[in-house]
Design a protein around this motif. Structure first.
Motif, PDB file in Angstrom:
ATOM      1  N   PRO A  38      29.213  97.696  42.651  1.00  0.00           N
ATOM      2  CA  PRO A  38      29.932  98.591  41.489  1.00  0.00           C
ATOM      3  C   PRO A  38      31.370  98.537  41.730  1.00  0.00           C
ATOM      4  O   PRO A  38      32.324  98.369  41.187  1.00  0.00           O
ATOM      5  CB  PRO A  38      29.326  99.890  41.514  1.00  0.00           C
ATOM      6  N   THR A  42      32.645 103.324  47.735  1.00  0.00           N
ATOM      7  CA  THR A  42      31.694 103.981  47.253  1.00  0.00           C
ATOM      8  C   THR A  42      30.618 103.802  48.336  1.00  0.00           C
ATOM      9  O   THR A  42      30.627 102.841  49.038  1.00  0.00           O
ATOM     10  CB  THR A  42      31.071 103.136  45.824  1.00  0.00           C
ATOM     11  N   PRO A  43      29.744 105.084  48.148  1.00  0.00           N
ATOM     12  CA  PRO A  43      28.768 105.200  49.312  1.00  0.00           C
ATOM     13  C   PRO A  43      27.845 104.125  49.622  1.00  0.00           C
ATOM     14  O   PRO A  43      27.441 103.820  50.831  1.00  0.00           O
ATOM     15  CB  PRO A  43      28.549 106.570  49.145  1.00  0.00           C
ATOM     16  N   VAL A  44      27.322 103.932  48.382  1.00  0.00           N
ATOM     17  CA  VAL A  44      26.060 103.109  48.721  1.00  0.00           C
ATOM     18  C   VAL A  44      26.262 101.421  48.986  1.00  0.00           C
ATOM     19  O   VAL A  44      25.728 101.065  49.785  1.00  0.00           O
ATOM     20  CB  VAL A  44      24.832 102.927  47.397  1.00  0.00           C
ATOM     21  N   CYS A  45      27.532 101.164  48.317  1.00  0.00           N
ATOM     22  CA  CYS A  45      27.942  99.922  48.685  1.00  0.00           C
ATOM     23  C   CYS A  45      28.484  99.764  50.148  1.00  0.00           C
ATOM     24  O   CYS A  45      28.183  98.692  50.705  1.00  0.00           O
ATOM     25  CB  CYS A  45      29.219  99.903  47.700  1.00  0.00           C
ATOM     26  N   ARG A 122      23.917  96.386  40.822  1.00  0.00           N
ATOM     27  CA  ARG A 122      23.750  95.732  41.680  1.00  0.00           C
ATOM     28  C   ARG A 122      22.688  94.334  41.967  1.00  0.00           C
ATOM     29  O   ARG A 122      21.472  94.552  41.746  1.00  0.00           O
ATOM     30  CB  ARG A 122      23.086  96.668  42.817  1.00  0.00           C
ATOM     31  N   MET A 141      22.895 101.288  39.833  1.00  0.00           N
ATOM     32  CA  MET A 141      24.150 101.589  40.743  1.00  0.00           C
ATOM     33  C   MET A 141      23.583 102.709  41.839  1.00  0.00           C
ATOM     34  O   MET A 141      24.207 102.656  42.960  1.00  0.00           O
ATOM     35  CB  MET A 141      25.187 102.169  39.765  1.00  0.00           C
ATOM     36  N   ALA A 142      22.982 103.338  41.484  1.00  0.00           N
ATOM     37  CA  ALA A 142      22.563 104.809  42.514  1.00  0.00           C
ATOM     38  C   ALA A 142      21.576 104.230  43.757  1.00  0.00           C
ATOM     39  O   ALA A 142      21.222 105.127  44.575  1.00  0.00           O
ATOM     40  CB  ALA A 142      22.148 105.709  41.842  1.00  0.00           C
TER      41      ALA A 142
HETATM   42  C1  BEZ Z   1      27.983 103.801  45.252  1.00  0.00           C
HETATM   43  O1  BEZ Z   1      27.889 102.484  45.626  1.00  0.00           O
HETATM   44  O2  BEZ Z   1      27.736 104.419  45.871  1.00  0.00           O
HETATM   45  C2  BEZ Z   1      27.703 104.086  43.859  1.00  0.00           C
HETATM   46  C3  BEZ Z   1      28.433 103.356  42.736  1.00  0.00           C
HETATM   47  C4  BEZ Z   1      28.225 103.753  41.658  1.00  0.00           C
HETATM   48  C5  BEZ Z   1      27.427 105.075  41.316  1.00  0.00           C
HETATM   49  C6  BEZ Z   1      26.836 105.613  42.245  1.00  0.00           C
HETATM   50  C7  BEZ Z   1      26.931 105.241  43.532  1.00  0.00           C
END
Ligand code: BEZ
Length: 208
Positions: A38, A42-45, A122, A141-142
């Motif tokens: 995304p 950003t945290p997950v990425c 993703r 995304m999450a």
């Molecule tokens: C993430 O990459 O952390 C993320 C991006 C968009 C929405 C939620 C988390």
């Protein structure tokens, strides 16, 4: 246009964190793990980029080049890579596509308006050395992707190609494989001289 399994992965020229690439030329004789994010910072990425970097030797051992994408610029990607390396204890060396105008994300249908009208979801595309799309996966995304599964499915595709076999549920390297129903018993005797266990005529298990 949908990106269907077995279709040729669309070619493109683009700026990346490792300089400009022409996708088909860059991939050469390798497999490609092409995956979108995304956004930078950003945290997950950040965890997914780090995991890919940590697994660089696993990808190389399978002749796979990782290629990331997020809809930001090269300058932002380069600053973000410093954070990824710091927080995930890695040394990220694979290229990340800069796609601020969403050209590649649209070409590969990585933007799903129900999730976001601007950011890529993703997506995963596993592309073989003939440039054919062999697997697609789409995560929201999450939720971060499962990298054990990404390596497992690459092993499965490469094992299937090399041995004319299919792979059962949860297959892992070294486990029994399936002789596909398209191979007659007669032909199977040539291809699998080690023999097989017939659970049903359509379910024949063998060892490699
Ligand atoms: C993430 O990459 O952390 C993320 C991006 C968009 C929405 C939620 C988390």
């Amino acid at each position: 246009m949908s990106i269907l399994l077995g279709s040729t992965a669309p070619d493109f020229k683009v700026e990346t964190t490792k300089g400009p690439i022409s996708f088909h030329e860059w991939s050469g004789d390798s497999w490609v793990f092409f995956f979108s994010h995304p956004a930078d910072f950003t945290p997950v990425c950040t965890t997914e980029m780090g995991r890919t970097a940590q697994l660089s030797q696993e990808f190389a051992a399978r002749n796979v080049k990782p290629l990331g994408l997020s809809t930001d610029s090269v300058e932002e990607h380069l600053k973000w890579i410093d954070d990824v390396n710091d927080t995930q204890s890695c040394d990220l060396q694979f290229p990340i596509v800069a796609d601020p105008d969403h050209k590649i994300a649209q070409l590969y249908e990585m933007i799903h308006p129900g999730e976001s009208s601007t950011a890529a979801v993703r997506s995963v595309f596993i592309i073989d050395p003939d440039k054919k799309v062999r697997l697609t996966m789409t995560y929201p995304m999450a939720v971060g992707r499962n990298f054990d599964e990404i390596l497992r499915v690459i092993d499965a595709l490469q094992t299937s190609d090399a041995n004319n076999v299919a792979l059962p549920a949860d297959w892992r390297k070294g486990a029994d494989v399936i002789i596909p129903p398209s191979i007659s018993d007669e032909k199977a005797k040539d291809l699998f001289p080690q023999g097989w266990k017939e659970l049903r005529p359509y379910l024949r298990m063998t060892k490699l």
